[in-house]
Write a protein that holds these residues in place. Structure first.
Motif, PDB file in Angstrom:
ATOM      1  N   LEU A   1      14.639  -9.668  -0.290  1.00  0.00           N
ATOM      2  CA  LEU A   1      15.835  -9.739  -1.122  1.00  0.00           C
ATOM      3  C   LEU A   1      16.200  -8.378  -1.698  1.00  0.00           C
ATOM      4  O   LEU A   1      17.370  -8.010  -1.755  1.00  0.00           O
ATOM      5  CB  LEU A   1      15.617 -10.754  -2.255  1.00  0.00           C
ATOM      6  CG  LEU A   1      15.291 -12.186  -1.814  1.00  0.00           C
ATOM      7  CD1 LEU A   1      14.967 -13.053  -3.029  1.00  0.00           C
ATOM      8  CD2 LEU A   1      16.455 -12.778  -1.020  1.00  0.00           C
ATOM      9  N   ARG A   2      15.201  -7.624  -2.125  1.00  0.00           N
ATOM     10  CA  ARG A   2      15.425  -6.271  -2.635  1.00  0.00           C
ATOM     11  C   ARG A   2      14.091  -5.560  -2.705  1.00  0.00           C
ATOM     12  O   ARG A   2      13.025  -6.180  -2.563  1.00  0.00           O
ATOM     13  CB  ARG A   2      16.120  -6.284  -4.001  1.00  0.00           C
ATOM     14  CG  ARG A   2      15.271  -6.831  -5.150  1.00  0.00           C
ATOM     15  CD  ARG A   2      16.058  -6.857  -6.448  1.00  0.00           C
ATOM     16  NE  ARG A   2      15.264  -7.343  -7.566  1.00  0.00           N
ATOM     17  CZ  ARG A   2      14.577  -6.568  -8.405  1.00  0.00           C
ATOM     18  NH1 ARG A   2      14.587  -5.241  -8.249  1.00  0.00           N
ATOM     19  NH2 ARG A   2      13.873  -7.072  -9.404  1.00  0.00           N
ATOM     20  N   THR A   3      14.119  -4.262  -2.962  1.00  0.00           N
ATOM     21  CA  THR A   3      12.904  -3.468  -3.106  1.00  0.00           C
ATOM     22  C   THR A   3      13.030  -2.534  -4.301  1.00  0.00           C
ATOM     23  O   THR A   3      14.140  -2.225  -4.749  1.00  0.00           O
ATOM     24  CB  THR A   3      12.613  -2.618  -1.854  1.00  0.00           C
ATOM     25  OG1 THR A   3      13.680  -1.665  -1.684  1.00  0.00           O
ATOM     26  CG2 THR A   3      12.496  -3.487  -0.614  1.00  0.00           C
ATOM     27  N   ILE A   4      11.897  -2.097  -4.823  1.00  0.00           N
ATOM     28  CA  ILE A   4      11.858  -1.019  -5.805  1.00  0.00           C
ATOM     29  C   ILE A   4      10.772  -0.044  -5.368  1.00  0.00           C
ATOM     30  O   ILE A   4       9.841  -0.415  -4.662  1.00  0.00           O
ATOM     31  CB  ILE A   4      11.573  -1.519  -7.239  1.00  0.00           C
ATOM     32  CG1 ILE A   4      10.278  -2.354  -7.276  1.00  0.00           C
ATOM     33  CG2 ILE A   4      12.746  -2.307  -7.797  1.00  0.00           C
ATOM     34  CD1 ILE A   4       9.838  -2.781  -8.676  1.00  0.00           C
ATOM     35  N   ALA A   5      10.899   1.214  -5.763  1.00  0.00           N
ATOM     36  CA  ALA A   5       9.851   2.215  -5.581  1.00  0.00           C
ATOM     37  C   ALA A   5       9.323   2.577  -6.964  1.00  0.00           C
ATOM     38  O   ALA A   5      10.051   2.484  -7.961  1.00  0.00           O
ATOM     39  CB  ALA A   5      10.393   3.437  -4.855  1.00  0.00           C
TER      40      ALA A   5
ATOM     41  N   GLY B   1       0.784  -1.224   0.000  1.00  0.00           N
ATOM     42  CA  GLY B   1       0.000   0.000   0.000  1.00  0.00           C
ATOM     43  C   GLY B   1       0.816   1.275   0.000  1.00  0.00           C
ATOM     44  O   GLY B   1       0.265   2.365   0.124  1.00  0.00           O
ATOM     45  N   THR B   2       2.135   1.137  -0.148  1.00  0.00           N
ATOM     46  CA  THR B   2       3.010   2.302  -0.244  1.00  0.00           C
ATOM     47  C   THR B   2       3.556   2.374  -1.664  1.00  0.00           C
ATOM     48  O   THR B   2       3.031   1.737  -2.575  1.00  0.00           O
ATOM     49  CB  THR B   2       4.173   2.187   0.764  1.00  0.00           C
ATOM     50  OG1 THR B   2       5.017   1.077   0.397  1.00  0.00           O
ATOM     51  CG2 THR B   2       3.649   1.962   2.179  1.00  0.00           C
ATOM     52  N   LYS B   3       4.625   3.131  -1.866  1.00  0.00           N
ATOM     53  CA  LYS B   3       5.276   3.192  -3.180  1.00  0.00           C
ATOM     54  C   LYS B   3       6.257   2.047  -3.375  1.00  0.00           C
ATOM     55  O   LYS B   3       6.789   1.863  -4.469  1.00  0.00           O
ATOM     56  CB  LYS B   3       6.027   4.516  -3.332  1.00  0.00           C
ATOM     57  CG  LYS B   3       7.271   4.636  -2.440  1.00  0.00           C
ATOM     58  CD  LYS B   3       8.052   5.903  -2.731  1.00  0.00           C
ATOM     59  CE  LYS B   3       9.347   5.982  -1.917  1.00  0.00           C
ATOM     60  NZ  LYS B   3      10.151   7.169  -2.272  1.00  0.00           N
ATOM     61  N   THR B   4       6.477   1.256  -2.326  1.00  0.00           N
ATOM     62  CA  THR B   4       7.507   0.225  -2.342  1.00  0.00           C
ATOM     63  C   THR B   4       6.939  -1.134  -2.706  1.00  0.00           C
ATOM     64  O   THR B   4       5.875  -1.531  -2.239  1.00  0.00           O
ATOM     65  CB  THR B   4       8.197   0.131  -0.968  1.00  0.00           C
ATOM     66  OG1 THR B   4       8.710   1.423  -0.616  1.00  0.00           O
ATOM     67  CG2 THR B   4       9.354  -0.858  -1.002  1.00  0.00           C
ATOM     68  N   VAL B   5       7.668  -1.855  -3.562  1.00  0.00           N
ATOM     69  CA  VAL B   5       7.362  -3.242  -3.900  1.00  0.00           C
ATOM     70  C   VAL B   5       8.539  -4.093  -3.446  1.00  0.00           C
ATOM     71  O   VAL B   5       9.702  -3.746  -3.680  1.00  0.00           O
ATOM     72  CB  VAL B   5       7.108  -3.403  -5.413  1.00  0.00           C
ATOM     73  CG1 VAL B   5       7.011  -4.872  -5.807  1.00  0.00           C
ATOM     74  CG2 VAL B   5       5.834  -2.660  -5.819  1.00  0.00           C
ATOM     75  N   TYR B   6       8.231  -5.213  -2.783  1.00  0.00           N
ATOM     76  CA  TYR B   6       9.239  -6.048  -2.141  1.00  0.00           C
ATOM     77  C   TYR B   6       9.397  -7.375  -2.882  1.00  0.00           C
ATOM     78  O   TYR B   6       8.412  -8.000  -3.275  1.00  0.00           O
ATOM     79  CB  TYR B   6       8.837  -6.346  -0.690  1.00  0.00           C
ATOM     80  CG  TYR B   6       8.560  -5.126   0.142  1.00  0.00           C
ATOM     81  CD1 TYR B   6       9.534  -4.593   0.978  1.00  0.00           C
ATOM     82  CD2 TYR B   6       7.319  -4.487   0.103  1.00  0.00           C
ATOM     83  CE1 TYR B   6       9.280  -3.458   1.744  1.00  0.00           C
ATOM     84  CE2 TYR B   6       7.062  -3.359   0.858  1.00  0.00           C
ATOM     85  CZ  TYR B   6       8.041  -2.850   1.677  1.00  0.00           C
ATOM     86  OH  TYR B   6       7.789  -1.731   2.427  1.00  0.00           O
TER      87      TYR B   6
ATOM     88  N   GLY C   1      11.727  -0.119 -11.009  1.00  0.00           N
ATOM     89  CA  GLY C   1      10.503   0.537 -10.564  1.00  0.00           C
ATOM     90  C   GLY C   1       9.978   1.616 -11.489  1.00  0.00           C
ATOM     91  O   GLY C   1       8.957   2.246 -11.182  1.00  0.00           O
ATOM     92  N   GLU C   2      10.627   1.830 -12.638  1.00  0.00           N
ATOM     93  CA  GLU C   2      10.162   2.868 -13.555  1.00  0.00           C
ATOM     94  C   GLU C   2       8.893   2.416 -14.286  1.00  0.00           C
ATOM     95  O   GLU C   2       8.821   1.296 -14.787  1.00  0.00           O
ATOM     96  CB  GLU C   2      11.252   3.223 -14.565  1.00  0.00           C
ATOM     97  CG  GLU C   2      12.463   3.895 -13.937  1.00  0.00           C
ATOM     98  CD  GLU C   2      13.454   4.402 -14.971  1.00  0.00           C
ATOM     99  OE1 GLU C   2      13.259   4.125 -16.174  1.00  0.00           O
ATOM    100  OE2 GLU C   2      14.416   5.090 -14.577  1.00  0.00           O
ATOM    101  N   VAL C   3       7.903   3.293 -14.319  1.00  0.00           N
ATOM    102  CA  VAL C   3       6.664   3.017 -15.046  1.00  0.00           C
ATOM    103  C   VAL C   3       6.928   3.218 -16.529  1.00  0.00           C
ATOM    104  O   VAL C   3       7.280   4.311 -16.972  1.00  0.00           O
ATOM    105  CB  VAL C   3       5.529   3.936 -14.566  1.00  0.00           C
ATOM    106  CG1 VAL C   3       4.273   3.725 -15.411  1.00  0.00           C
ATOM    107  CG2 VAL C   3       5.225   3.681 -13.096  1.00  0.00           C
TER     108      VAL C   3
ATOM    109  N   LEU D   1      -0.568   0.152 -14.138  1.00  0.00           N
ATOM    110  CA  LEU D   1       0.789   0.553 -14.471  1.00  0.00           C
ATOM    111  C   LEU D   1       1.571  -0.642 -15.008  1.00  0.00           C
ATOM    112  O   LEU D   1       1.487  -1.743 -14.455  1.00  0.00           O
ATOM    113  CB  LEU D   1       1.518   1.089 -13.236  1.00  0.00           C
ATOM    114  CG  LEU D   1       0.855   2.229 -12.459  1.00  0.00           C
ATOM    115  CD1 LEU D   1       1.709   2.588 -11.251  1.00  0.00           C
ATOM    116  CD2 LEU D   1       0.630   3.448 -13.341  1.00  0.00           C
ATOM    117  N   GLN D   2       2.313  -0.420 -16.071  1.00  0.00           N
ATOM    118  CA  GLN D   2       3.304  -1.394 -16.520  1.00  0.00           C
ATOM    119  C   GLN D   2       4.652  -0.905 -15.989  1.00  0.00           C
ATOM    120  O   GLN D   2       5.045   0.249 -16.214  1.00  0.00           O
ATOM    121  CB  GLN D   2       3.340  -1.483 -18.043  1.00  0.00           C
ATOM    122  CG  GLN D   2       4.344  -2.505 -18.564  1.00  0.00           C
ATOM    123  CD  GLN D   2       4.509  -2.446 -20.071  1.00  0.00           C
ATOM    124  OE1 GLN D   2       4.611  -1.354 -20.639  1.00  0.00           O
ATOM    125  NE2 GLN D   2       4.532  -3.591 -20.720  1.00  0.00           N
ATOM    126  N   ILE D   3       5.364  -1.767 -15.268  1.00  0.00           N
ATOM    127  CA  ILE D   3       6.533  -1.364 -14.496  1.00  0.00           C
ATOM    128  C   ILE D   3       7.744  -2.209 -14.871  1.00  0.00           C
ATOM    129  O   ILE D   3       7.625  -3.424 -15.051  1.00  0.00           O
ATOM    130  CB  ILE D   3       6.250  -1.516 -12.986  1.00  0.00           C
ATOM    131  CG1 ILE D   3       5.058  -0.641 -12.569  1.00  0.00           C
ATOM    132  CG2 ILE D   3       7.472  -1.189 -12.137  1.00  0.00           C
ATOM    133  CD1 ILE D   3       4.468  -1.022 -11.224  1.00  0.00           C
TER     134      ILE D   3
END
Length: 338
Positions: A246-250, A230-235, A289-291, A282-284
């Motif tokens: 392991l890593r994250t993207i915004a 629910g934030t800008k972060t994907v785990y 993490g860039e749209v 969104l396609q990411i």
């Protein structure tokens, strides 16, 4: 003489305080003006000249990190909003602090992705859809709300469940993904994930990593579990040990940072995401993490959304075509993404 000296000293302090305030106001005004424009990785922060002249040294604090580098570096900032604090050490030895938001956007322009509806299927309008996935013609769906949460599977085109597992009344079911021969499921705020076999028999539970406050969306890329909160972060999580990040993207486009990332789907090297309360997908680029593209589904959403809760939320792929649905929608749409 003493009285004159004290008066002069007080005036100097007042003048200094006023100057400090002017400098901080200047920095704040600059920050507000630059938020819409944003920065890209590699850019240097363009601070006002009066701030640079007044400060002997400037550092930036972000979370538990601090840097004196005024460049937008990817090892310090993330895409989207970065809530930072500027620390200005004056030539008089004082340290002034000013909170600011630095927006970092993607360099490449996100393209508008056209689509065409090629089929429609029934969907149970009682389902508060949180997770949505298809394998062959079998749909796996996680239905939310406390007291109504369940995991189910059914044949595309039918509303009759082939198998359904109700969950305890204190569980709010969220995103799911089928990984190998297991079904992984998130819960909303209990900070627990659930693992089932393909007959929907519960195998085990796992604790969320500390960084993840809530469970929202879930998918996988064949190697990692991919989770939103629910934030800008994907785990990206280890499937063998889902409590490990392991890593994250915004997530951000060239014009906008996105938070409230919700239902996820991975397909052909791209990550697709619903954004809560927005009629878009969104396609990411999952590497950074860039749209890269945006599918505007406003026309479909308008036909199915009448309140605040029955929003677009559900992405799956049937071959090369995308299936979409929403919370309490009566239809599943099959679209060709052009």
């Amino acid at each position: 003489m003493k009285k004159i000296f004290i008066t002069c000293f007080a005036l100097l302090i007042l003048a200094s305080c006023n100057k400090d305030k002017d400098i901080l106001n200047s920095l704040n005004d600059h920050n507000i003006a630059s938020q819409n424009k944003g920065y890209h990785f590699g850019d240097k922060l363009q601070l006002p000249q009066d701030v640079l002249d007044y400060a002997e040294a400037i550092t930036i604090s972000y979370g538990d990190k601090e840097t004196s580098n005024l460049a937008i570096a990817p090892n310090f900032f993330t895409l989207g909003e970065n809530d930072v604090t500027f620390n200005l050490k004056t030539k008089g030895g004082e340290v002034l602090q000013q909170d600011a938001t630095i927006n970092v956007f993607a360099k490449a322009k996100a393209r508008a992705i056209p689509y065409e509806i090629v089929n429609q299927y029934p969907h149970d309008a009682d389902n508060f859809t949180e997770g949505f996935e298809i394998h062959g013609d079998i749909v796996y769906e996680s239905v939310g709300l406390e007291g109504k949460s369940k995991l189910m599977k059914y044949t595309l085109g039918s509303r009759t469940p082939l198998l359904e597992v109700a969950q305890p009344s204190n569980i709010f079911s969220e995103g799911i993904t089928v990984f190998g021969d297991k079904i992984y499921q998130l819960t909303y705020r209990s900070k627990k994930g659930l693992v089932y076999d393909m007959n929907m028999k519960l195998i085990k539970e796992f604790d969320y990593p500390e960084e993840i406050a809530e469970g929202w969306g879930m998918t996988n890329d064949g190697k990692n579990l991919i989770v939103s909160d629910g934030t800008k972060t994907v785990y990206f999580l280890d499937p063998g040990n889902p409590s490990k990040v392991l890593r994250t993207i915004a997530i951000a486009s060239d014009k906008e940072g996105y938070d409230q990332i919700n239902e996820l789907e991975y397909h052909n090297g791209s990550l697709y995401a619903n954004v809560w309360q927005k009629p878009i997908i969104l396609q990411i680029n999952p590497a950074n993490g860039e749209v890269t593209g945006i599918i505007d589904l406003s026309n479909i959403a308008k036909q199915n959304t009448s309140g605040n809760d029955d929003v677009l939320n559900g992405i799956a792929f049937k071959g090369g075509n995308m299936l979409i649905t929403g919370k309490n929608w009566s239809k599943i749409y099959e679209i060709i993404v052009k």
